[in-house]
Write an enzyme that holds these catalytic residues in place. Structure first.
Site, PDB file in Angstrom:
ATOM      1  N   ASN A 140       0.711  -0.546   0.205  1.00 53.11           N
ATOM      2  CA  ASN A 140       0.009   0.068  -0.194  1.00 53.11           C
ATOM      3  C   ASN A 140       0.806   1.223  -0.136  1.00 53.11           C
ATOM      4  O   ASN A 140       1.134   1.457   1.124  1.00 53.11           O
ATOM      5  CB  ASN A 140      -0.842  -0.458   0.992  1.00 53.11           C
ATOM      6  CG  ASN A 140      -1.988   0.932   1.412  1.00 53.11           C
ATOM      7  OD1 ASN A 140      -1.584   2.241   0.323  1.00 53.11           O
ATOM      8  ND2 ASN A 140      -2.644   1.454   2.434  1.00 53.11           N
ATOM      9  N   LYS A 150      -0.274   4.317  -0.184  1.00 55.63           N
ATOM     10  CA  LYS A 150      -0.315   5.345   0.330  1.00 55.63           C
ATOM     11  C   LYS A 150      -0.007   6.578  -0.920  1.00 55.63           C
ATOM     12  O   LYS A 150      -0.140   5.671  -1.773  1.00 55.63           O
ATOM     13  CB  LYS A 150      -0.062   5.596   1.269  1.00 55.63           C
ATOM     14  CG  LYS A 150      -0.279   4.626   2.720  1.00 55.63           C
ATOM     15  CD  LYS A 150      -0.301   4.438   4.040  1.00 55.63           C
ATOM     16  CE  LYS A 150      -0.311   3.356   4.719  1.00 55.63           C
ATOM     17  NZ  LYS A 150      -0.243   3.402   6.839  1.00 55.63           N
ATOM     18  N   HIS A 167      -9.860   1.348   5.407  1.00 60.58           N
ATOM     19  CA  HIS A 167      -8.805   1.623   5.495  1.00 60.58           C
ATOM     20  C   HIS A 167      -9.177   2.822   7.016  1.00 60.58           C
ATOM     21  O   HIS A 167      -9.437   4.003   6.666  1.00 60.58           O
ATOM     22  CB  HIS A 167      -7.807   2.399   4.566  1.00 60.58           C
ATOM     23  CG  HIS A 167      -6.439   1.698   5.848  1.00 60.58           C
ATOM     24  ND1 HIS A 167      -5.621   2.991   6.317  1.00 60.58           N
ATOM     25  CD2 HIS A 167      -4.911   1.105   4.990  1.00 60.58           C
ATOM     26  CE1 HIS A 167      -3.969   2.884   7.009  1.00 60.58           C
ATOM     27  NE2 HIS A 167      -3.845   1.820   5.858  1.00 60.58           N
ATOM     28  N   GLU A 195      -6.892   5.096   7.954  1.00 64.73           N
ATOM     29  CA  GLU A 195      -7.169   6.276   7.410  1.00 64.73           C
ATOM     30  C   GLU A 195      -7.921   6.862   6.939  1.00 64.73           C
ATOM     31  O   GLU A 195      -8.353   8.252   6.412  1.00 64.73           O
ATOM     32  CB  GLU A 195      -5.873   6.493   6.611  1.00 64.73           C
ATOM     33  CG  GLU A 195      -4.197   6.238   7.094  1.00 64.73           C
ATOM     34  CD  GLU A 195      -3.099   5.796   5.909  1.00 64.73           C
ATOM     35  OE1 GLU A 195      -3.272   5.240   4.919  1.00 64.73           O
ATOM     36  OE2 GLU A 195      -2.053   5.311   7.921  1.00 64.73           O
ATOM     37  N   GLU A 246      -5.751  -4.980  11.156  1.00 64.02           N
ATOM     38  CA  GLU A 246      -4.638  -3.027  11.212  1.00 64.02           C
ATOM     39  C   GLU A 246      -4.438  -2.386  12.158  1.00 64.02           C
ATOM     40  O   GLU A 246      -5.531  -1.967  12.614  1.00 64.02           O
ATOM     41  CB  GLU A 246      -4.619  -2.422  10.216  1.00 64.02           C
ATOM     42  CG  GLU A 246      -3.855  -2.926   8.669  1.00 64.02           C
ATOM     43  CD  GLU A 246      -3.304  -1.906   7.512  1.00 64.02           C
ATOM     44  OE1 GLU A 246      -2.422  -2.227   6.955  1.00 64.02           O
ATOM     45  OE2 GLU A 246      -3.815  -1.367   7.209  1.00 64.02           O
ATOM     46  N   GLY A 255       2.198   2.884  11.215  1.00 66.51           N
ATOM     47  CA  GLY A 255       4.035   3.904  10.799  1.00 66.51           C
ATOM     48  C   GLY A 255       3.871   3.869  11.899  1.00 66.51           C
ATOM     49  O   GLY A 255       4.874   5.375  12.175  1.00 66.51           O
ATOM     50  N   SER A 271       3.768  -1.593  10.670  1.00 66.55           N
ATOM     51  CA  SER A 271       4.749  -1.536  10.734  1.00 66.55           C
ATOM     52  C   SER A 271       5.703  -2.469  10.220  1.00 66.55           C
ATOM     53  O   SER A 271       6.812  -3.384  11.128  1.00 66.55           O
ATOM     54  CB  SER A 271       4.963  -1.500  12.965  1.00 66.55           C
ATOM     55  OG  SER A 271       4.417  -0.042  12.316  1.00 66.55           O
TER      56      SER A 271
HETATM   57  P1  13P Z   1       2.951   0.717   8.219  1.00 68.05           P
HETATM   58  O1  13P Z   1       3.677  -0.322   7.276  1.00 68.05           O
HETATM   59  O2  13P Z   1       3.516   2.299   7.204  1.00 68.05           O
HETATM   60  O3  13P Z   1       3.034   1.259   9.246  1.00 68.05           O
HETATM   61  O4  13P Z   1       1.769   1.506   7.460  1.00 68.05           O
HETATM   62  C1  13P Z   1       0.239   0.141   6.928  1.00 68.05           C
HETATM   63  C2  13P Z   1      -0.724   0.310   6.419  1.00 68.05           C
HETATM   64  O5  13P Z   1      -0.837   1.554   6.717  1.00 68.05           O
HETATM   65  C3  13P Z   1      -1.160  -0.570   4.636  1.00 68.05           C
HETATM   66  O6  13P Z   1      -1.936  -0.726   5.204  1.00 68.05           O
END
Ligand code: 13P
Length: 236
Positions: A8, A10, A93, A95, A163, A169, A201
């Site tokens: 991903n 992002k 997600h 976010e 997640e 992150g 992570s």
């Molecule tokens: P990170 O791997 O940067 O922690 O992000 C995870 C994520 O949100 C994948 O969708």
């Protein structure tokens, strides 16, 4: 054992980034035993798809609208993504839930649209730290699962990605036993073999040990999927 590894990106990437990222990715793809899905931002789906044409890697998107077409300025439909070769869409997600106010109901409708377009929904679920600390992590996640999955969901058109919000992150991951416990709860709630991914992570330092845990069928990788050398190690 073959697992699914989803990148991903992002809201990251650029034409230059892709140019540098593709050659090491191609060499890693020629040897990996895993299934790889790359989810770039919308403008880069086609260039990445073209660059990976002769590989088994699949393309995915990070969002879609609920309708097939119409007066929805700025939106992209699941059907459009399927038409340009996407095989999967990340949905739910944290976010998008937190920053864009997406509700379980909206996510449920988006998943139906993804299925109707013939793609796989990568459905994210996860608790925040407050829920975990109050002992309600499993309850929260199972509730999200039940509220978001439409009747069209089956093991062939859906992935569930666990997640935990506090692991995204942050460089902090749950203990192996916490991942095992949650994935078992998801497996039992689903009552089928829908593949379960872990995200939050994931790096080249921890992916191998996460991928061997029971009921972990793959990983969803954010930040580490943008570093060619690190991602290369993750996909092995
Ligand atoms: P990170 O791997 O940067 O922690 O992000 C995870 C994520 O949100 C994948 O969708």
């Amino acid at each position: 054992m073959t697992k699914t590894i989803v990148a991903n990106w992002k809201m990251n990437g650029s034409p230059n980034f892709i140019e540098e990222f593709i050659p090491p990715l191609l060499s890693a793809l020629s040897t990996t035993q895993h299934k790889i899905i790359i989810c770039p931002p919308f403008p880069f789906i086609l260039p990445v798809r073209n660059a990976l044409k002769s590989t088994p890697a699949l393309l995915g998107a990070q969002n879609c609208h609920t309708d097939v077409k119409g007066a929805f300025t700025g939106e992209v439909s699941a059907q459009m993504l399927a038409d340009i070769g996407c095989k999967a869409v990340i949905v739910g997600h944290s976010e998008r839930r937190t920053l864009f106010g997406e509700s379980d109901e909206l996510i449920n409708t988006k998943i139906s649209a993804i299925h109707a377009a013939g793609m796989r929904a990568i459905v994210c679920v996860g608790e925040n730290m407050r829920m975990r600390e109050s002992g309600k992590a499993i309850e929260t996640v199972i509730q999200q699962l039940k509220a978001t999955l439409p009747p069209s969901s089956n093991p062939k058109n859906t992935f569930i990605a666990y997640e935990p919000i506090w692991a995204i992150g942050t460089g902090v991951t749950p203990l192996p036993e916490e991942i095992i416990e949650m994935h078992l709860a998801l497996f039992e709630a689903l009552k089928n073999t829908t593949p379960l991914l872990y995200g939050g992570s994931v790096t080249d330092q921890n992916s191998a040990e996460i991928l061997v845990l029971p009921h972990v069928d793959g990983v969803l990788v954010g930040g580490a999927s943008l570093k060619a050398d690190v991602f290369q190690k993750i996909i092995g």
